[in-house]
Design a protein around this motif. Structure first.
Motif, PDB file in Angstrom:
ATOM      1  N   TYR B  80       0.836  -1.205   0.000  1.00 47.65           N
ATOM      2  CA  TYR B  80       0.000   0.000   0.000  1.00 47.65           C
ATOM      3  C   TYR B  80       0.874   1.260   0.000  1.00 47.65           C
ATOM      4  N   LEU B  83       2.280   1.895  -3.401  1.00 48.67           N
ATOM      5  CA  LEU B  83       1.279   2.471  -4.310  1.00 48.67           C
ATOM      6  C   LEU B  83       1.070   3.950  -4.006  1.00 48.67           C
ATOM      7  N   ALA B  84       1.037   4.286  -2.721  1.00 47.19           N
ATOM      8  CA  ALA B  84       0.834   5.692  -2.342  1.00 47.19           C
ATOM      9  C   ALA B  84       2.015   6.536  -2.805  1.00 47.19           C
ATOM     10  N   ILE B  89      -2.461   5.392  -5.531  1.00 46.74           N
ATOM     11  CA  ILE B  89      -3.651   5.513  -4.668  1.00 46.74           C
ATOM     12  C   ILE B  89      -3.527   6.809  -3.869  1.00 46.74           C
ATOM     13  N   GLU B  90      -4.652   7.293  -3.377  1.00 44.74           N
ATOM     14  CA  GLU B  90      -4.679   8.496  -2.542  1.00 44.74           C
ATOM     15  C   GLU B  90      -3.883   8.245  -1.263  1.00 44.74           C
ATOM     16  N   LEU B  93      -5.686   7.358   1.988  1.00 46.99           N
ATOM     17  CA  LEU B  93      -6.177   5.986   2.201  1.00 46.99           C
ATOM     18  C   LEU B  93      -5.343   5.254   3.248  1.00 46.99           C
ATOM     19  N   ARG B 103     -10.631  -0.252   2.718  1.00 45.84           N
ATOM     20  CA  ARG B 103     -10.100  -0.780   1.457  1.00 45.84           C
ATOM     21  C   ARG B 103      -8.706  -1.354   1.662  1.00 45.84           C
ATOM     22  N   MET B 113      -8.776  -3.209  -4.062  1.00 44.40           N
ATOM     23  CA  MET B 113      -7.580  -2.447  -4.411  1.00 44.40           C
ATOM     24  C   MET B 113      -7.010  -2.914  -5.736  1.00 44.40           C
ATOM     25  N   HIS B 114      -6.918  -2.001  -6.696  1.00 47.43           N
ATOM     26  CA  HIS B 114      -6.308  -2.381  -7.965  1.00 47.43           C
ATOM     27  C   HIS B 114      -4.820  -2.679  -7.758  1.00 47.43           C
TER      28      HIS B 114
END
Lengths: 315, 275
Positions: B80, B83-84, B89-90, B93, B103, B113-114
């Motif tokens: 995660y 990705l951030a 992703i935001e 999140l 999520r 989550m993509h």
């Protein structure tokens, strides 16, 4: 096919695989040394590149099928139900169900199809195990016509499906106009005296029992629950409200299968009904031996169903 | 993102630093997390998401995209944060990590989550699915690559070796398994619990093209991946030697930090060490 001709449902299944590929369905079949179990030879000859044999490795069978589905294929696994649901249980749970993969799991030779080969080879808990998983549809064809339609449906539906299959030969129960509809309970015979619910190959036992009972002036309703999940509860409720007498028949443990499903509905809806569940006795491994004798032992053959019905009617 | 993510190793090293800080912050906020695993795999994840996968606007829609499977699902916190950091992703999140119905649960859920291909967390699942994906590429004539990141303790699961046997049998040279070899598992050292060595020989015996590298060295890791002969008819494995908890002295190589988070003044100390 004639009305009396008996057909191996696996042969019908394999024909649906061939038809699907012919119709440009992006189908691959994955087996685990189960080429003879699945009677897959005609498919393998015609489409060798679409048949993947992973060897005797059920976890790998389901994992690889999942990967193939993520790569855009409709992946169908075909091996003995006993090994599929037990050995690959976590792959079924996580890779197929939880990940919502487009995998069709075929549990071949389910129930006590393997007769004398005994309990390592019997799959008497596959329905209850699948019912415990979140989102997988559970289907069990009873005859060649329904087998054809259930597989066609499964290829069209996007998501996990479990199809329970038998290894014996069966005549047709349905006419050519039969339309399998997921969720619908298939009423094979209307009747007022007792509702006999059955799933899979023992539907034939239930149907023949109802025919025998007719000559003794007992009017049994026969309901083929070929779609265990989803299932139309209202159809079940309506039949029970009419007869108030219920027998369930399954070649499966009484824990969590068809009998449990019907008992849940009877209890939750507060239906006034006498219910007898026929199946493999709770808390026991199934008996081994010739299949007809196993069925007789558990009263899931014609004679057992007839006698059970007479008892329940007499009360 | 307008251009594809394709950075030079020295730039990725900076990204990895930022990801590690996010991991410390996110896990501390959440009050839970697999901090050791998240920090162990950071350089590997950064290498994938900032370069190897060549992620662009069309990535998720492209059936020919390279696939990445996080088999060590407990490392999803690091995922995660990567990705951030990559802007995929935001950032906000991350504040929802591990919260009710978030999520961002503690193991990957692809429906939420993509960039996640599979719901992992139970160990020993990713490699077989990667084999199936790699097979699908071969069958359909697509030339995408399939990468799977496994833990090392995870290799004690027998399913991996079923999958390994089949990857070699099917000659899947489009498949790359990366082992995050930090030598620690939940309870203790892998070699104490159930020895994996000689790991290289095991993979070789199963028919793999085996490479070893420093999994905490971005340049070396990327070089190893980019030097693979993807037409050699053999699946590849990279044993990426890492340090669990890499970057924070008091977390590094400590079995106890498998499922622990920094608290109190450990948080600024960890952040400071990561500057």
């Amino acid at each position: 096919m004639t009305k009396q001709e008996k057909i191996d449902l696996r042969t019908v299944m394999v024909q649906t695989f061939m038809d699907a590929v012919e119709d440009d369905v992006n189908l691959v079949v994955v087996v685990s040394d189960s080429t003879s179990t699945s009677k897959i030879a005609p498919f393998m000859e015609k489409y060798p590149e679409r048949l993947i044999n992973v060897g005797i490795a059920e976890q790998n069978l389901v994992g690889i099928a999942t990967g193939l589905s993520l790569g855009g294929y409709i992946a169908v696994t075909a091996n003995a139900a006993c090994f599929l649901v037990a050995r690959a249980n976590e792959q079924i749970k996580n890779d197929v169900c939880y990940s919502n993969s487009n995998v069709k799991l075929v549990g071949l030779n389910a129930g006590v199809s393997y007769g004398a080969l005994a309990s390592t080879h019997h799959a008497i808990d596959d329905i209850s195990i699948m019912r415990g998983l979140g989102n997988i549809q559970i289907l069990a064809p009873s005859d060649p016509i329904e087998t054809n339609q259930i597989f066609r449906y499964a290829f069209d539906y996007e998501g996990p499906v479990y199809i329970r299959m038998d290894n014996a030969k069966f005549p047709v129960l349905h006419d050519e106009n039969y339309q399998f509809k997921v969720g619908r309970v298939d009423v094979l015979k209307l009747g007022d005296d007792v509702s006999i619910f059955a799933v899979g190959s023992v539907v034939h036992e239930a149907y023949d029992a109802a025919t025998a009972l007719q000559s003794e002036s007992v009017d049994a309703e026969v309901l083929n629950v070929s779609s265990v999940r989803p299932v139309d509860r209202m159809q079940i409720i309506e039949s029970i409200r009419k007869t108030h007498k219920v027998i369930t028949v399954e070649e499966h443990t009484l824990h969590g299968g068809l009998g449990s499903l019907i008992a849940e509905i009877v209890a939750e809806e507060g239906l006034r009904a006498k219910l007898v569940r026929l199946g493999i006795t709770e808390g026991q491994f199934s008996k081994a031996g010739p299949r007809d004798q196993i069925r007789a032992y558990y009263n899931i053959d014609v004679k057992g169903i007839v006698e059970t019905t007479k008892k329940i009617i007499a009360k | 993102m307008d251009n594809k993510l394709f950075l030079e190793p020295e730039e990725i090293v900076e990204k990895a630093k930022a990801i590690r800080k996010r991991i410390i912050q996110m896990n501390s906020n959440a009050g839970q997390g697999h901090t050791g695993a998240d920090l162990s795999e950071t350089d590997i994840l950064a290498s994938f998401f900032f370069r190897i996968l060549k992620i662009d606007n069309d990535y998720l829609k492209n059936p020919r995209r390279d696939r990445f499977i996080l088999s060590k699902g407990h490392g999803v916190g690091g995922f995660y944060c990567t990705l951030a950091e990559a802007g995929l992703i935001e950032e906000s999140l991350l504040d929802t990590y591990l919260q009710f119905d978030s999520r961002l649960p503690g193991h990957p859920v692809r429906q939420k989550m993509h960039y996640l291909e599979l719901n992992t967390g139970a160990l020993g699942h990713g490699l077989a699915v990667a084999v199936g994906l790699a097979l699908s590429a071969k069958l359909s004539g697509k030339n995408f690559r399939v990468f799977v990141l496994t833990g090392d303790g995870e290799l004690q699961e027998g399913s991996n070796w079923e999958a390994a046997m089949s990857a070699a049998h099917f000659k899947l040279d489009n498949l790359v398994a990366v082992v995050d070899r930090n030598t620690l598992q939940l309870a203790d050292r892998t070699e104490k619990i159930m020895a994996l060595e000689p790991l290289e020989k095991k993979w070789q015996a199963f028919g793999f093209d085996v490479h070893q590298t420093d999994g905490n060295n971005v340049a070396k890791f990327i070089y190893t991946i980019e030097s693979l002969d993807m037409k050699n008819k053999k699946p590849h494995v990279i044993i990426a030697r890492t340090i669990k908890g890499k970057g924070v002295s008091f977390i590094e190589d400590q079995p106890a930090w498998h499922h622990k988070i920094p608290v109190g003044d450990q948080i600024p100390r960890a952040i400071q060490e990561l500057e």
